[in-house]
Write a protein that holds these residues in place. Structure first.
Motif, PDB file in Angstrom:
ATOM      1  N   SER A 114       0.914  -1.247  -0.124  1.00 50.66           N
ATOM      2  CA  SER A 114       0.164  -0.117   0.016  1.00 50.66           C
ATOM      3  C   SER A 114       0.867   1.473  -0.102  1.00 50.66           C
ATOM      4  N   ALA A 115       2.194   1.049   0.420  1.00 51.26           N
ATOM      5  CA  ALA A 115       2.866   2.480   0.445  1.00 51.26           C
ATOM      6  C   ALA A 115       3.951   2.460  -0.671  1.00 51.26           C
ATOM      7  N   LEU A 116       3.675   1.544  -1.558  1.00 46.92           N
ATOM      8  CA  LEU A 116       4.744   1.650  -2.888  1.00 46.92           C
ATOM      9  C   LEU A 116       3.886   2.097  -4.081  1.00 46.92           C
ATOM     10  N   ASP A 117       4.674   2.351  -5.036  1.00 48.45           N
ATOM     11  CA  ASP A 117       4.349   2.667  -6.396  1.00 48.45           C
ATOM     12  C   ASP A 117       3.751   1.506  -7.267  1.00 48.45           C
ATOM     13  N   PRO A 118       3.214   1.859  -8.208  1.00 55.04           N
ATOM     14  CA  PRO A 118       2.562   0.639  -8.912  1.00 55.04           C
ATOM     15  C   PRO A 118       3.834  -0.382  -9.665  1.00 55.04           C
ATOM     16  N   GLN A 119       4.899   0.062 -10.027  1.00 56.50           N
ATOM     17  CA  GLN A 119       5.837  -0.674 -10.531  1.00 56.50           C
ATOM     18  C   GLN A 119       6.469  -1.444  -9.303  1.00 56.50           C
ATOM     19  N   THR A 120       6.843  -0.843  -8.076  1.00 57.93           N
ATOM     20  CA  THR A 120       7.515  -1.598  -6.957  1.00 57.93           C
ATOM     21  C   THR A 120       6.193  -2.644  -6.582  1.00 57.93           C
ATOM     22  N   THR A 121       5.001  -2.057  -6.512  1.00 62.22           N
ATOM     23  CA  THR A 121       4.027  -3.091  -6.222  1.00 62.22           C
ATOM     24  C   THR A 121       4.151  -4.227  -6.884  1.00 62.22           C
ATOM     25  N   ALA A 122       4.150  -4.169  -8.206  1.00 59.50           N
ATOM     26  CA  ALA A 122       4.188  -5.421  -8.999  1.00 59.50           C
ATOM     27  C   ALA A 122       5.398  -6.214  -8.944  1.00 59.50           C
ATOM     28  N   SER A 123       6.680  -5.678  -8.542  1.00 58.94           N
ATOM     29  CA  SER A 123       7.805  -6.454  -8.396  1.00 58.94           C
ATOM     30  C   SER A 123       7.812  -7.248  -6.984  1.00 58.94           C
ATOM     31  N   ILE A 124       6.929  -6.578  -5.890  1.00 60.08           N
ATOM     32  CA  ILE A 124       6.667  -7.178  -4.669  1.00 60.08           C
ATOM     33  C   ILE A 124       5.722  -8.477  -4.823  1.00 60.08           C
ATOM     34  N   LEU A 125       4.735  -8.148  -5.631  1.00 62.31           N
ATOM     35  CA  LEU A 125       3.799  -9.277  -5.998  1.00 62.31           C
ATOM     36  C   LEU A 125       4.337 -10.404  -6.493  1.00 62.31           C
ATOM     37  N   GLU A 126       5.255  -9.949  -7.720  1.00 63.28           N
ATOM     38  CA  GLU A 126       5.920 -11.216  -8.486  1.00 63.28           C
ATOM     39  C   GLU A 126       6.682 -12.026  -7.379  1.00 63.28           C
ATOM     40  N   LEU A 127       7.421 -11.228  -6.504  1.00 60.03           N
ATOM     41  CA  LEU A 127       8.442 -12.030  -5.498  1.00 60.03           C
ATOM     42  C   LEU A 127       7.356 -13.108  -4.753  1.00 60.03           C
ATOM     43  N   LEU A 128       6.290 -12.409  -4.183  1.00 58.44           N
ATOM     44  CA  LEU A 128       5.376 -13.257  -3.303  1.00 58.44           C
ATOM     45  C   LEU A 128       4.854 -14.597  -4.233  1.00 58.44           C
ATOM     46  N   LYS A 129       4.450 -14.299  -5.321  1.00 59.64           N
ATOM     47  CA  LYS A 129       4.095 -15.222  -6.404  1.00 59.64           C
ATOM     48  C   LYS A 129       5.228 -16.282  -6.610  1.00 59.64           C
ATOM     49  N   LYS A 130       6.684 -16.086  -6.780  1.00 59.72           N
ATOM     50  CA  LYS A 130       7.612 -16.630  -6.819  1.00 59.72           C
ATOM     51  C   LYS A 130       7.771 -17.578  -5.740  1.00 59.72           C
ATOM     52  N   LEU A 131       7.591 -17.297  -4.282  1.00 56.71           N
ATOM     53  CA  LEU A 131       7.906 -17.834  -3.037  1.00 56.71           C
ATOM     54  C   LEU A 131       6.569 -18.743  -3.117  1.00 56.71           C
ATOM     55  N   ASN A 132       5.161 -18.545  -3.586  1.00 57.81           N
ATOM     56  CA  ASN A 132       4.432 -19.430  -3.349  1.00 57.81           C
ATOM     57  C   ASN A 132       4.594 -20.610  -4.410  1.00 57.81           C
ATOM     58  N   ASP A 133       5.061 -20.474  -5.491  1.00 53.55           N
ATOM     59  CA  ASP A 133       5.420 -21.356  -6.653  1.00 53.55           C
ATOM     60  C   ASP A 133       6.535 -22.203  -6.041  1.00 53.55           C
TER      61      ASP A 133
END
Ligand SMILES: Nc1ncnc2c1ncn2[C@@H]1O[C@H](COP(=O)(O)OP(=O)(O)OP(=O)(O)O)[C@@H](O)[C@H]1O
Ligand SMILES: [Mg+2]
Lengths: 252, 224
Positions: A175-194
């Motif tokens: 929530s405190a991050l800009d859209p690009q950074t948000t996308a990269s964090i979400l990508e990281l979470l997805k990777k950890l999930n996978d």
């Protein structure tokens, strides 16, 4: 869904607070199951009770009534010591990162391992591996102040992973991050999930976040879950006006 | 030079040196003991406050009231009021060791409050994150509160020691010895102004040194 497949099972959870003699119901009769290895989203406007509900998962908030089980363990029956053990298996990340400013990035990641039966050398090595995983190895000796918001959140994620959790709870971590950074964090979470099979519970007030990585979602309003199910179904056939309004926000 | 500018100090030189040692003695021991007491009390206040990591509202409110009460007693009256207690603990009410009792009681609540404020500067969400990581209350005290607040704790310790140096001079009123005592009982009573001024100068130097050492340590532990 067999019991063994359930990572988190919340049954009939109520949380009330006493405030100036008035009773505030923050969570109202919520039941939900999160499957092992899935990414579960919780969405709703501010004050809906999302944070209170996820704080029930590791009993940072004890519910006024209802039953909480995590990985098949009934948490309310555990001693404090056992409960702390369970908490170590439930990582948590927050909107404001909550890093320790007096410690280096590496020491922050080591924090959950302090007092564990692990040598200092192994502990540092493990923390360093995690920093590599989140792409911040070169910042190991920096202090949190020297990092950007996105980098701080990566450190927080690495720290949450240090005790090898099965579950990761993310309370508005982007929530405190800009859209690009948000996308990269979400990508990281997805990777950890996978890659690690990490079960993730993710709170957000942005539908876009739900759409990009969650399989299931619960929509909260006034302490209640008003709609829950597969993300695909929710997007194609939202039942509640609130869900529709959250969906339309995405188009603005 | 001493004999020219401070003739009366020169004539009581051994006594003056002795007084300086007494001031250092009172400051050191009362700082040490009140430091431990105050730090502990400050930690208890933060830990037991409503919403604290080991919340105990009735204990908190008791401790809070004791601290407030002790802080509102003027030191000069505390010296008198404490006399029976001092007699019981030390066996006498005069002399330098006897002064330690009122000094400690006078300063530790002040320090406790400042420690409490320093510890409260930590965001509650940081504490919650530590709880979420499975830290116990003791671990949170030592690994988070004390560690994160160390620079602040050092700063308030300096302020406290400087106040304490001031209080030791007041203890001269009950015959504690030390620079305050000599400034009053010799400098003031015998109209030997140079003794008073010499005592003042030594106190200023002590304060100054405390400040410099404190700032230096605070900067050392603050990595930036
Ligand atoms: N410790 C507390 N004491 C009293 N009321 C509380 C407490 N914690 C939460 N509440 C109330 O419970 C309700 C739900 O709060 P909660 O923080 O769970 O909402 P949220 O959905 O996470 O909101 P946001 O999106 O703003 O983070 C709010 O009305 C809040 O004021
Ligand atoms: Mg919230």
């Amino acid at each position: 869904m067999g019991v063994a497949d359930v990572a988190i099972d919340l049954q009939d959870i109520n949380v009330t607070f006493e405030r100036k003699g008035e009773t505030v119901t923050a969570v109202n009769d919520v039941s939900l199951q999160v499957k092992k290895g899935s990414i579960y989203g919780i969405i709703g406007y501010s004050g809906a009770g999302k944070s209170t509900l996820v704080r029930v998962i590791n009993l940072l908030q004890r519910p006024s009534s209802g039953k909480v089980s995590v990985s098949g363990q009934d948490l309310q029956q555990l001693t404090d010591k056992k409960l702390r053990g369970v908490r170590q298996k439930v990582g948590m990340i927050f909107q404001h990162f909550n890093l320790l400013r007096s410690r280096t990035v590496l020491n922050n990641v080591e924090y959950p391992l302090l007092g564990k039966k692990i040598s200092r050398k192994d502990r540092e090595a493990k923390a360093f591996e995690l920093l590599k995983l989140v792409g911040l190895a070169e910042y190991a000796q920096s202090y949190p102040e020297e990092l950007s918001g996105g980098q701080k959140q990566r450190v927080a994620i690495a720290r949450a992973l240090a005790s090898d959790p099965d579950i990761l709870i993310s309370d508005e971590a982007t929530s405190a991050l800009d859209p690009q950074t948000t996308a990269s964090i979400l990508e990281l979470l997805k990777k950890l999930n996978d890659e690690l099979g990490l079960t993730i519970v993710l709170i957000t007030h942005e539908m876009q976040v739900i759409k990009s990585i969650c399989q299931e979602v619960a929509v909260m309003a006034d302490g209640s879950v008003i709609e829950q199910g597969l993300v695909g179904d929710l997007f194609t056939a939202p039942q509640q006006p609130l869900t529709k309004s959250l969906l339309s926000l995405r188009l603005m | 030079m001493l004999a020219n500018w401070f003739p009366n100090v020169a004539s009581i030189w051994p006594q003056f040196v002795q007084s300086t040692w007494e001031t250092l003695y009172m400051t050191f021991w009362s700082a040490l003991i009140a430091g431990v007491l105050g730090l502990g009390t400050g930690i208890f206040l933060v830990v037991t406050q409503p919403g604290g990591i080991n919340a105990d509202p009735s204990f908190y409110s008791f401790l809070d009231k004791v601290v407030n009460l002790l802080r509102s007693v003027p030191f000069i009256i505390l010296l008198a009021v404490m006399a029976p207690v001092t007699k019981y603990i030390v066996g006498t009410t005069v002399g330098t060791p006897a002064a330690l009792v009122p000094l400690i009681v006078g300063i530790f609540p002040f320090y406790a409050r400042q420690v409490q404020n320093a510890l409260l500067s930590i965001e509650p969400s940081v504490i919650e994150a530590a709880q979420a990581m499975g830290s116990s209350a003791t671990e949170i005290i030592f690994r988070i509160y004390l560690r994160e607040c160390l620079p602040d704790i050092i700063r308030v310790s300096v302020v406290t020691i400087i106040s304490l140096i001031g209080l030791t001079t007041m203890a001269g009123a009950i015959g504690s010895g030390g620079l305050g005592d000599i400034a009053i009982s010799v400098g003031y009573a015998r109209f030997e102004n140079d003794v008073t001024i010499a005592a003042l100068l030594v106190i200023l130097v002590l304060v100054f040194i405390t400040q410099i050492i404190g700032d230096w340590i605070a900067r050392k532990v603050e990595h930036l």
